[in-house]
Scaffold this active site. Sequence first.
Site, mmCIF file in Angstrom:
data_model
loop_
_atom_site.group_PDB
_atom_site.id
_atom_site.type_symbol
_atom_site.label_atom_id
_atom_site.label_comp_id
_atom_site.label_asym_id
_atom_site.label_seq_id
_atom_site.Cartn_x
_atom_site.Cartn_y
_atom_site.Cartn_z
ATOM 1 N N CYS A 1 0.794 -1.226 0.000
ATOM 2 C CA CYS A 1 0.000 0.000 0.000
ATOM 3 C C CYS A 1 0.825 1.274 0.000
ATOM 4 O O CYS A 1 0.313 2.336 -0.345
ATOM 5 C CB CYS A 1 -0.944 0.006 1.207
ATOM 6 S SG CYS A 1 -2.239 -1.255 1.154
ATOM 7 N N TYR A 2 2.089 1.205 0.393
ATOM 8 C CA TYR A 2 2.878 2.433 0.492
ATOM 9 C C TYR A 2 3.652 2.770 -0.782
ATOM 10 O O TYR A 2 4.350 3.785 -0.857
ATOM 11 C CB TYR A 2 3.859 2.353 1.667
ATOM 12 C CG TYR A 2 4.922 1.277 1.545
ATOM 13 C CD1 TYR A 2 6.030 1.469 0.730
ATOM 14 C CD2 TYR A 2 4.838 0.093 2.269
ATOM 15 C CE1 TYR A 2 7.019 0.503 0.613
ATOM 16 C CE2 TYR A 2 5.815 -0.884 2.172
ATOM 17 C CZ TYR A 2 6.908 -0.676 1.340
ATOM 18 O OH TYR A 2 7.874 -1.636 1.231
#
Length: 360
Positions: free
Chosen positions: A154-155
């Site tokens: 997700c990052y």
Amino acid sequence: MTPSIIALETVVPPTVLLQHDVRDVFAAQPGLSRLAQRLVPATFDAAAIETRHSAIAELSWESGAEHPLFFLPASGLLLSPSTRVRNELYTEQAGQLYVEAAKKACASLDTDRITHVITVSCTGFFAPGPDFLVARELGLRPGVQRFHLGFMGCYASMPALRLARQLVLADPAAVVLVVSVELCTLHVRSSSDPDQIIAASIFADGAAAAVVAADAVEGFGCSLDAFESVVTPVGEADMAWTIGDEGFEMVLSSYVPKIIDEYIEGALEPLLQGRAGEVERWAIHPGGRSILDRVQSTLKLSDEQLTPSRETLRDFGNMSSATVLFVLKNILATATPGERICAMAFGPGLTVESGLMTAN
């Protein structure tokens, strides 16, 4: 000269999932344990999501697919296609979204200026990859430099922006196109596992593209001032992403919000150096409602400062790496020049990626 985002656009696939409908489908699946029968409706209802989008057209009640692979609307039964079947759909649908998002972001740009392409995804694979596809379909020059950041979670859009910044700092003539596409719903499945239930309740599909260059656009976008990456001392097993026989398998422990709560201030210190009070806008990756609640409480942020993240979660769900760019676009639509923005996303590791920006 400070590298800036000079264009930022988002795209979602056309199939809309209403949270209460998806909840009812998952709650009605055969074989759920007694605990799962209680967890499914409670988890979906607590997610603070109203709508999500999916690249799987079959998930629409009106799909009428001749040979469905994911869902039988007549019976409401979720199917379990192989990882190969899921990845083949990824190749087709993600490819289209990469090109659509890239073209949208470059609509007012001379694409001959683009020197670098960075693509991002953790929900599928194909080669030649999306970086190649974007370069070909946009007619970029043969010598364009291409990079793909894969399977970071997700990052990943944060290190993509950081890399874009570094490329422009190294060569002020560089123009970098960053494109993130995530088709998380390809890997959703019926399960009694609490981690899989959480994944089914929050993950969604979406794409975002940004252009980074030295020539800032007055009144739009933001400068990319600084970035930091911090790995917390615990949490390696609490957020993970592996490949199984029936799609990719997410581990998203209920302890993740607690870990973020405990370590978020320390993770931000190298970036903000005690100046958190100077930040007006916060682009926080909405990994889930409880994560946003913990971040808001720990950092003492106002409801208004969390509105862009909560609105993105409500309207689109968690689209993995693309999501923080949706939040940032929301913020930039109303930001006043000179306002400081802190963008932040979380992922496997447990990793906290953050960036400090200034609205142009």
